[in-house]
Design an enzyme around this catalytic site. Structure first.
Site, PDB file in Angstrom:
ATOM      1  N   LYS A 152      12.399  -9.668   0.389  1.00 41.94           N
ATOM      2  CA  LYS A 152      12.323 -10.606  -0.729  1.00 41.94           C
ATOM      3  C   LYS A 152      13.433 -10.327  -1.740  1.00 41.94           C
ATOM      4  O   LYS A 152      13.810  -9.177  -1.953  1.00 41.94           O
ATOM      5  CB  LYS A 152      10.963 -10.483  -1.432  1.00 41.94           C
ATOM      6  CG  LYS A 152       9.789 -10.969  -0.596  1.00 41.94           C
ATOM      7  CD  LYS A 152       8.472 -10.714  -1.297  1.00 41.94           C
ATOM      8  CE  LYS A 152       8.332 -11.504  -2.566  1.00 41.94           C
ATOM      9  NZ  LYS A 152       7.044 -11.282  -3.230  1.00 41.94           N
ATOM     10  N   LEU A 165       9.460   0.689   0.900  1.00 43.64           N
ATOM     11  CA  LEU A 165       8.336   1.618   0.873  1.00 43.64           C
ATOM     12  C   LEU A 165       7.912   1.990   2.285  1.00 43.64           C
ATOM     13  O   LEU A 165       7.697   3.169   2.598  1.00 43.64           O
ATOM     14  CB  LEU A 165       7.168   0.999   0.107  1.00 43.64           C
ATOM     15  CG  LEU A 165       5.829   1.718   0.215  1.00 43.64           C
ATOM     16  CD1 LEU A 165       5.908   3.113  -0.388  1.00 43.64           C
ATOM     17  CD2 LEU A 165       4.726   0.910  -0.457  1.00 43.64           C
ATOM     18  N   TYR A 275      -4.021   2.998  -6.230  1.00 48.30           N
ATOM     19  CA  TYR A 275      -2.670   3.467  -5.929  1.00 48.30           C
ATOM     20  C   TYR A 275      -2.571   4.982  -5.988  1.00 48.30           C
ATOM     21  O   TYR A 275      -1.724   5.577  -5.328  1.00 48.30           O
ATOM     22  CB  TYR A 275      -1.656   2.788  -6.858  1.00 48.30           C
ATOM     23  CG  TYR A 275      -1.284   1.430  -6.323  1.00 48.30           C
ATOM     24  CD1 TYR A 275      -0.260   1.276  -5.397  1.00 48.30           C
ATOM     25  CD2 TYR A 275      -2.001   0.300  -6.696  1.00 48.30           C
ATOM     26  CE1 TYR A 275       0.048   0.038  -4.865  1.00 48.30           C
ATOM     27  CE2 TYR A 275      -1.700  -0.940  -6.163  1.00 48.30           C
ATOM     28  CZ  TYR A 275      -0.667  -1.073  -5.247  1.00 48.30           C
ATOM     29  OH  TYR A 275      -0.378  -2.287  -4.705  1.00 48.30           O
ATOM     30  N   GLN A 276      -3.435   5.628  -6.749  1.00 47.90           N
ATOM     31  CA  GLN A 276      -3.456   7.088  -6.740  1.00 47.90           C
ATOM     32  C   GLN A 276      -3.871   7.590  -5.364  1.00 47.90           C
ATOM     33  O   GLN A 276      -3.277   8.542  -4.841  1.00 47.90           O
ATOM     34  CB  GLN A 276      -4.404   7.628  -7.805  1.00 47.90           C
ATOM     35  CG  GLN A 276      -4.455   9.150  -7.856  1.00 47.90           C
ATOM     36  CD  GLN A 276      -5.037   9.686  -9.147  1.00 47.90           C
ATOM     37  OE1 GLN A 276      -5.241   8.958 -10.104  1.00 47.90           O
ATOM     38  NE2 GLN A 276      -5.313  10.981  -9.188  1.00 47.90           N
ATOM     39  N   ARG A 277      -4.859   6.948  -4.778  1.00 50.92           N
ATOM     40  CA  ARG A 277      -5.279   7.301  -3.417  1.00 50.92           C
ATOM     41  C   ARG A 277      -4.096   7.242  -2.458  1.00 50.92           C
ATOM     42  O   ARG A 277      -3.865   8.147  -1.653  1.00 50.92           O
ATOM     43  CB  ARG A 277      -6.387   6.319  -2.998  1.00 50.92           C
ATOM     44  CG  ARG A 277      -6.837   6.337  -1.556  1.00 50.92           C
ATOM     45  CD  ARG A 277      -6.085   5.426  -0.613  1.00 50.92           C
ATOM     46  NE  ARG A 277      -5.751   4.150  -1.165  1.00 50.92           N
ATOM     47  CZ  ARG A 277      -4.890   3.320  -0.608  1.00 50.92           C
ATOM     48  NH1 ARG A 277      -4.262   3.640   0.499  1.00 50.92           N
ATOM     49  NH2 ARG A 277      -4.608   2.159  -1.175  1.00 50.92           N
ATOM     50  N   HIS A 433       1.544  -2.806 -11.524  1.00 54.00           N
ATOM     51  CA  HIS A 433       0.258  -3.079 -10.883  1.00 54.00           C
ATOM     52  C   HIS A 433      -0.894  -3.178 -11.885  1.00 54.00           C
ATOM     53  O   HIS A 433      -2.040  -3.366 -11.492  1.00 54.00           O
ATOM     54  CB  HIS A 433      -0.054  -2.009  -9.837  1.00 54.00           C
ATOM     55  CG  HIS A 433       0.807  -2.105  -8.615  1.00 54.00           C
ATOM     56  ND1 HIS A 433       0.801  -3.204  -7.787  1.00 54.00           N
ATOM     57  CD2 HIS A 433       1.718  -1.248  -8.093  1.00 54.00           C
ATOM     58  CE1 HIS A 433       1.661  -3.024  -6.803  1.00 54.00           C
ATOM     59  NE2 HIS A 433       2.239  -1.847  -6.970  1.00 54.00           N
ATOM     60  N   HIS A 484     -11.510 -10.495 -16.741  1.00 51.22           N
ATOM     61  CA  HIS A 484     -12.095  -9.176 -16.986  1.00 51.22           C
ATOM     62  C   HIS A 484     -13.165  -9.245 -18.073  1.00 51.22           C
ATOM     63  O   HIS A 484     -13.231 -10.200 -18.842  1.00 51.22           O
ATOM     64  CB  HIS A 484     -10.992  -8.196 -17.384  1.00 51.22           C
ATOM     65  CG  HIS A 484      -9.905  -8.103 -16.357  1.00 51.22           C
ATOM     66  ND1 HIS A 484      -8.833  -8.969 -16.349  1.00 51.22           N
ATOM     67  CD2 HIS A 484      -9.748  -7.274 -15.296  1.00 51.22           C
ATOM     68  CE1 HIS A 484      -8.049  -8.670 -15.322  1.00 51.22           C
ATOM     69  NE2 HIS A 484      -8.578  -7.649 -14.669  1.00 51.22           N
ATOM     70  N   GLU A 685     -43.565  -9.728  -1.469  1.00 55.04           N
ATOM     71  CA  GLU A 685     -43.616 -10.886  -2.362  1.00 55.04           C
ATOM     72  C   GLU A 685     -44.145 -10.497  -3.741  1.00 55.04           C
ATOM     73  O   GLU A 685     -44.940 -11.212  -4.358  1.00 55.04           O
ATOM     74  CB  GLU A 685     -44.471 -12.001  -1.748  1.00 55.04           C
ATOM     75  CG  GLU A 685     -43.923 -12.508  -0.418  1.00 55.04           C
ATOM     76  CD  GLU A 685     -44.770 -13.604   0.195  1.00 55.04           C
ATOM     77  OE1 GLU A 685     -45.874 -13.865  -0.337  1.00 55.04           O
ATOM     78  OE2 GLU A 685     -44.343 -14.187   1.199  1.00 55.04           O
TER      79      GLU A 685
END
Length: 754
Positions: A152, A165, A275-277, A433, A484, A685
């Protein structure tokens, strides 16, 4: 006694022969010892990234007695065997994310890594041959590749992949595979592979893509990790130093600078847990390689053992299902059962011996086949399983911990192993992000999401959905403030949805206390999101041990402005409306709630008003009832909406929202009580406590200094919360008299129960 010259000669010749004999014997022994020493030296000198020969031998011995090692290894072997059976294919790159060639190159590095693992454990050369042949195929293609045809504009491109990446991820995995099998590759093929593949890829990443390589960002992390690990394997210290200290080796960029800049003192990664993961894998893999090859750097001690804190922090940022809290550009399905965190948690345990990580490694049901994974597997052998403890936590943001943060309010709700969890986000923008969601909240009851954060609008690697990239609705909806659970001013997003502007300033923590068993409280402010508008939100998670009432939330959102505005406090709730205590009018014809800033994606469903002083919405979610009761006046509007307007490609989920709207207000205080209550058993019920228990909500007082609210339940239990709005000091004494009633307390807040 006089010796004859002949005798002397014979004696000297004898001594000489003896000396020569001893020398020959000594030389033979010395030569043998030197040979052994040389072999040891070579063995020690061979760079190791994650698994040494001795560790591989130990794993091999334990395969029949350690189940987790056996399962973990067999998965690699099965993958490698299947890859060998299918044959090698290195296609010319042409597809975007999710397309065939993109996915094939991803599979290739995974298959090479598994084959490398299989070789070092079994010593079967069919696996090393597979890695060698695959890399030789890349050696023929890679040097002549142009940039990817689907890259892109204004986006860092790769050659094998549409984005750079993925090129770095390919390198991180492939160099490990090569390192595992390089001992049995001929010198001729080694030279081809190293010169035409690894040096070329490293050059593309660190020189041709220098801007990304020096970026303080997860793309930069993968880049420096790949190049640095390659440097160790190729014994190229220059390559290693560039990875550690940046292209100019001035420590202004590079791996160490990334650790400095991307994490808070508690180990929170500014782009958020999703993103930390992802970033923890290159951080921990490269750190492990550094520790093995340059132990003097003491990388695991760096910044007060920050890498260890980063692993524990990201694991705490998960719900009871193990899914990461989905704020910022996050996919809600992603949990800690990922390869990235298998590697990261194994390495963290190996170097920090943190036994609190063992429940997570046990939940993975496998380990990395590495020295670190070996340590975990041996520890699990005698480990007595117990649940992973998720604690109430205050986590600061920013390298110095001064850029706002997150509060995780967690309290048992009286049911077995079930907690009410409120996440309060007052963090920095989170770079590209991040979403425009300051002072937002979301709520979980046990494993169930009650008030949600939408996360990212994206179907990762699903080619039919924009090639698996972020959808247009990620910008037009998911990032916008209205998506949010926070206040939107004048139907516009915070900072005008401008990342650069929002990155200049941050929210501020005012005070917190998460250690009290019956009250967890946090207060934060945001003064820059809207010009001339000061916002302060205080959340209190309250439990009364003298009452059978489940924990509930008092939410005080105070706004002060220079002029009148429209304030919309939206709640993205999950479930089915059961009842309200106010009348509303449903729309016969659906129209969008607005025209821009996310409002264009909300269908307006209904709107109501009330003459009462509080409005209550009750809904059912997974057989449990929840209510939001809100302080209102006769001018307040309660608006129901549903996501899906202006969504021609069905990219958005159908989600419900409930909005409190205040028009033409200058200063305003939203006071809400969020309560879980009762349950519905469809099998029997039977229904218990389906109605809200709120009797009254009152704003007793509010000015620049103090806000005082009182919440009363139907059994006349009352809770008076006093909040200090400025000059915060936990030891300061306060006194204020309102309507002949005096309030006295010490500190930044007070909760009085009657």
């Amino acid at each position: 006694m006089i010796q004859s010259p002949l005798h002397t000669i014979r004696l000297r010749l004898g001594i000489l022969c003896l000396t020569l004999t001893l020398s020959i014997l000594s030389f033979g022994c010395t030569k043998k010892e030197n040979t052994a020493s040389t072999k040891t030296e070579i063995k020690n000198q061979k760079p190791t990234l994650s698994l040494s020969t001795s560790e591989a031998n130990e794993i091999k011995k334990l395969l029949n007695t350690n189940d987790v090692l056996k399962v973990s290894f067999e998965q690699h072997k099965e993958k490698a065997d299947k890859a060998i059976k299918n044959g090698i294919e290195v296609p010319l790159p042409k597809d975007p994310g999710g397309g065939y060639t993109h996915e094939k190159h991803k599979r290739n590095y995974g298959e090479m890594y598994s084959a490398g693992i299989s070789y070092i454990i079994t010593e079967d050369t069919k696996y090393s041959k597979f890695v060698t042949d695959m890399l030789l195929a890349y050696a023929k293609m890679y040097p002549n590749l142009p940039l990817h045809p689907k890259s892109k504009k204004n986006h860092p491109a790769g050659k094998l992949f549409w984005q750079g990446l993925n090129e770095s991820v390919w390198l991180v995995n492939s160099i490990q595979a090569y390192n595992l099998v390089s001992d049995v590759i001929s010198e001729e093929n080694k030279k081809i592979i190293e010169d035409q593949v690894f040096k070329k890829v490293a050059e593309f990443i660190s020189v041709d893509s220098k801007k990304t390589f020096n970026k303080i960002h997860n793309h930069g992390t993968w880049a420096v990790a790949g190049v640095g690990m390659t440097g160790y394997v190729l014994k190229d210290q220059d390559m290693v130093d560039r990875a550690l200290y940046g292209s100019n080796k001035d420590k202004e960029t590079g791996f160490l600078k990334q650790i400095d800049m991307l994490f808070s003192p508690e180990g929170y990664y500014s782009e958020g847990p999703y993103y930390q993961r992802y970033a923890m894998m290159p951080f921990m893999l490269f750190a492990q390689a550094i520790q093995i090859n340059q132990p003097d750097l003491k990388i695991f001690e760096y910044r007060d053992q920050l890498l260890g804190k980063a692993v524990t922090t990201v694991l705490q940022l998960t719900d009871e299902n193990g899914a990461f809290f989905p704020f910022n550009d996050a996919l809600k399905e992603k949990n800690y059962l990922t390869s990235e965190l298998i590697f990261a948690s194994n390495i963290a345990y190996a170097y920090y011996k943190d036994s609190s990580l063992l429940p997570i490694t046990l939940a993975h049901k496998k380990v990395s086949i590495s020295g670190a994974g070996l340590e975990v597997a041996k520890a699990l052998k005698s480990y007595k399983p117990k649940p992973y403890e998720k604690k109430p936590l205050l986590i600061t943001d920013g390298k110095d911990g001064t850029d706002g943060g997150l509060a995780l309010l967690r309290m048992s709700n009286g049911k077995k192993d079930k907690k009410l969890t409120t996440v309060f986000k007052f963090a920095s923008q989170g770079m590209g992000h991040g979403h425009f969601d300051r002072l937002s909240i979301f709520l979980y009851d046990g494993k169930q999401e009650i008030l949600q954060d939408y996360g990212a609008a994206r179907f990762l690697n699903v080619e039919s959905k924009q090639g698996g990239r972020y959808l247009p609705e990620n910008k037009t909806w998911a990032k916008q403030t209205i998506a949010h659970n926070t206040v939107t001013v004048d139907e516009s997003s915070q900072f005008g949805a401008n990342v650069k502007e929002s990155s200049k300033v941050n929210p501020k923590l005012l005070f917190s206390n998460l250690k009290d068993t019956n009250l967890q409280i946090v207060s934060a402010k945001e003064e820059n999101a809207y010009p001339g508008v000061h916002m302060q939100r205080t959340l209190a998670l309250v439990k009364n041990e003298a009452s059978e009432r489940p924990p509930f939330i008092i939410d005080v959102y105070a706004i002060a402005a220079n002029e009148a505005h429209q304030y919309d406090l939206n709640f993205m709730y999950q479930g089915q409306v059961m009842e309200t205590n106010f009348e509303y009018l449903k729309e016969n014809t659906l129209n969008p709630l607005g025209t821009k800033n996310g409002y264009q994606h909300l269908w307006k469903l209904a709107e109501g008003k009330s003459n009462q002083n509080f409005a209550t919405l009750t809904w059912l979610n997974q057989n449990s009832f929840y209510s939001i009761s809100s302080l209102i006046d006769k001018e307040s509007n309660m608006v129901f909406s549903s996501l899906g307007a202006n969504d021609p490609n069905f990219n958005l989920r159908n989600e419900a929202s409930y909005m409190l709207r205040e028009n033409n207000k200058k200063d305003h205080v939203f006071v809400n009580v969020i309560e879980p209550h009762g349950n519905f058993d469809p099998k029997l019920e039977s229904v218990q406590n389906p109605h809200s228990d709120i009797k009254n909500i009152e704003l007793i007082f509010s000015d620049d200094s103090y806000t005082i609210v009182e919440v009363t339940f139907k059994n006349n239990e009352s809770y008076t919360l006093t909040v200090v709005n400025k000059d915060h000091d936990p030891h300061k004494q306060h006194e204020i008299t309102i309507d002949n009633r005096t309030y006295q307390w010490t500190g930044n807040y007070n909760l009085k129960t009657n």
